[in-house]
Write an enzyme that holds these catalytic residues in place. Structure first.
Site, PDB file in Angstrom:
ATOM      1  N   GLY A 228       1.882   3.141   2.235  1.00  0.00           N
ATOM      2  CA  GLY A 228       2.899   3.154   3.291  1.00  0.00           C
ATOM      3  C   GLY A 228       4.186   2.490   2.805  1.00  0.00           C
ATOM      4  N   HIS A 229       4.046   1.321   2.177  1.00  0.00           N
ATOM      5  CA  HIS A 229       5.236   0.636   1.651  1.00  0.00           C
ATOM      6  C   HIS A 229       5.928   1.489   0.580  1.00  0.00           C
ATOM      7  CE1 HIS A 229       2.780  -3.029   2.868  1.00  0.00           C
ATOM      8  NE2 HIS A 229       3.921  -3.256   3.492  1.00  0.00           N
TER       9      HIS A 229
ATOM     10  N   HIS B 138       0.859  -1.183   0.000  1.00  0.00           N
ATOM     11  CA  HIS B 138       0.000   0.000   0.000  1.00  0.00           C
ATOM     12  C   HIS B 138       0.900   1.240   0.000  1.00  0.00           C
ATOM     13  CE1 HIS B 138       1.006   0.075   4.231  1.00  0.00           C
ATOM     14  NE2 HIS B 138       0.458  -1.117   4.413  1.00  0.00           N
TER      15      HIS B 138
ATOM     16  N   GLN C 172       7.196 -15.976  11.858  1.00  0.00           N
ATOM     17  CA  GLN C 172       6.759 -14.899  12.751  1.00  0.00           C
ATOM     18  C   GLN C 172       5.254 -14.919  13.020  1.00  0.00           C
ATOM     19  OE1 GLN C 172       8.255 -11.760   9.888  1.00  0.00           O
ATOM     20  NE2 GLN C 172       6.515 -10.621  10.638  1.00  0.00           N
TER      21      GLN C 172
ATOM     22  N   LYS D 210       5.293   2.422  11.942  1.00  0.00           N
ATOM     23  CA  LYS D 210       4.020   1.842  12.405  1.00  0.00           C
ATOM     24  C   LYS D 210       4.337   0.664  13.335  1.00  0.00           C
ATOM     25  CE  LYS D 210      -0.185  -0.227  11.795  1.00  0.00           C
ATOM     26  NZ  LYS D 210       0.153  -1.613  11.693  1.00  0.00           N
ATOM     27  N   ASP D 211       5.350  -0.136  12.960  1.00  0.00           N
ATOM     28  CA  ASP D 211       5.798  -1.236  13.813  1.00  0.00           C
ATOM     29  C   ASP D 211       6.983  -0.735  14.631  1.00  0.00           C
ATOM     30  OD1 ASP D 211       4.050  -3.430  12.767  1.00  0.00           O
ATOM     31  OD2 ASP D 211       5.029  -2.846  10.919  1.00  0.00           O
TER      32      ASP D 211
ATOM     33  N   MET E  99      -2.037   3.024   8.005  1.00  0.00           N
ATOM     34  CA  MET E  99      -2.131   2.055   6.896  1.00  0.00           C
ATOM     35  C   MET E  99      -1.515   0.721   7.306  1.00  0.00           C
ATOM     36  SD  MET E  99      -1.359   4.196   3.478  1.00  0.00           S
ATOM     37  CE  MET E  99      -2.367   5.605   3.056  1.00  0.00           C
ATOM     38  N   SER E 100      -2.193  -0.360   6.949  1.00  0.00           N
ATOM     39  CA  SER E 100      -1.707  -1.699   7.264  1.00  0.00           C
ATOM     40  C   SER E 100      -2.382  -2.683   6.326  1.00  0.00           C
ATOM     41  CB  SER E 100      -2.061  -2.054   8.719  1.00  0.00           C
ATOM     42  OG  SER E 100      -1.968  -3.449   8.913  1.00  0.00           O
TER      43      SER E 100
HETATM   44  O1  PAF Z   1       7.039  -5.578   8.869  1.00  0.00           O
HETATM   45  C1  PAF Z   1       6.957  -6.571   8.119  1.00  0.00           C
HETATM   46  O2  PAF Z   1       6.297  -6.578   7.080  1.00  0.00           O
HETATM   47  C2  PAF Z   1       7.697  -7.845   8.510  1.00  0.00           C
HETATM   48  O3  PAF Z   1       7.719  -8.008   9.893  1.00  0.00           O
HETATM   49  C3  PAF Z   1       9.118  -7.914   7.942  1.00  0.00           C
HETATM   50  C4  PAF Z   1      10.013  -6.822   8.491  1.00  0.00           C
HETATM   51  C5  PAF Z   1       9.070  -7.817   6.417  1.00  0.00           C
HETATM   52  C6  PAF Z   1       9.758  -9.266   8.301  1.00  0.00           C
HETATM   53  O4  PAF Z   1       9.022 -10.328   7.821  1.00  0.00           O
END
Ligand code: PAF
Length: 275
Positions: free
Chosen positions: A32-33, A30, A57, A147-148, A182-183
């Site tokens: 944000g990326h 999106h 994860q 955001k993270d 955004m997510s």
């Molecule tokens: O933030 C993310 O999308 C994920 O945690 C990442 C950094 C790509 C690792 O899988």
């Protein structure tokens, strides 16, 4: 734009590449990326975006199997954004041994608090794959969204502890016009929950106001929990940490407010730097 799916193929490309800025993602891109990509393009001669939905994860019962995978659309966006290489390996390429036998990277302390409490193992899975991507891609810089925020602090710690020669760059949160951060996971929200979702950001703005007015943090936290419950959320945490080292703080001039809450089946996180 080249699309590469193997480590060997990437290494061959990397030999002639000069400096590389990496944007690691799980796809479903999106705006944000794309803001991270724009920054990455300023940081190095070549821009690489990785798309890999990292099974390590995701916890049991989380959304790994349904996580939106939209590689073709993502590739079009990246091509238009001027990315040089899209690195999109398979799970077998990244983890040639069973996940339970794979070597992992774990950043203690920082990984155990806040989101780490409700998602045990999540951050170790994240740092493992980011460490592996750094070794596969050998970027000179890597760009992550704020955001993270906790993820970003953990990555900075990992890079410092393990001497990765990578400059870590954090970029501000991109928001929808109503304030929702955004997510990729926002698309899980049903129309009613989507309408209510910006209340998480509004609650952060109000908590920031109270903090700046000198209100007691315990009182801010308990009122936040009440407000979120009244708005139909299941609140998880509201925490105040130092932007410098992520330690707990009550000093507004160095603080970031971090919050997590569930709305329906969707877990939302957000944060706000106080000053
Ligand atoms: O933030 C993310 O999308 C994920 O945690 C990442 C950094 C790509 C690792 O899988």
């Amino acid at each position: 734009m080249d699309i590469i799916d193997s480590v060997v193929g990437f290494r061959t490309w990397r030999k002639q590449a000069g400096s590389v800025a990496l944007v690691p993602t799980m796809g479903n891109l999106h705006a944000g990326h794309l803001s991270l990509v724009e920054r990455a393009r300023e940081l190095a001669e070549q821009t690489v975006v990785s798309i890999f939905v990292n099974p390590l994860q995701f916890g049991a019962g989380e959304d790994y199997s349904v996580y939106p995978r939209t590689l073709e659309k993502d590739a079009d966006k990246l091509q238009q954004a001027g990315v040089d290489v899209l690195f999109a390996p398979s799970v077998e390429e990244v983890y040639p041994v069973p996940l339970s036998e794979a070597t992992t990277i774990h950043v203690p302390e920082l990984s155990e608090v806040l989101c780490g409490k409700s998602r045990p193992g999540h951050f170790a899975g994240m740092t493992t794959v980011v460490g592996k991507l750094f070794n596969m891609i050998q970027p000179t810089a890597a760009v992550f969204g704020q955001k993270d925020f906790q993820q970003l602090m953990i990555i900075r710690q990992m890079v410092a502890d393990l001497n990765f020669p990578v400059a870590i760059v954090g970029m501000p949160i991109m928001r929808e016009t109503d304030g929702l951060a955004m997510s990729s996971r926002n698309q899980y929200l049903n129309p009613t929950d989507r309408k209510h979702a910006p209340k998480l950001y509004q609650s952060l703005l109000s908590a920031r106001e109270r903090l700046l007015n000198g209100q007691d943090i315990a009182k801010i936290q308990s009122e936040w929990t009440q407000t979120m419950q009244n708005a139909g959320f299941s609140p998880e945490y509201l925490s105040i940490r130092s932007v410098r080292d992520f330690s707990e703080t009550t000093n507004a001039s160095e603080a970031v407010l971090l919050a997590a809450a569930r709305l329906g089946t969707t877990r939302l996180i957000d944060n706000l730097v106080v000053k």
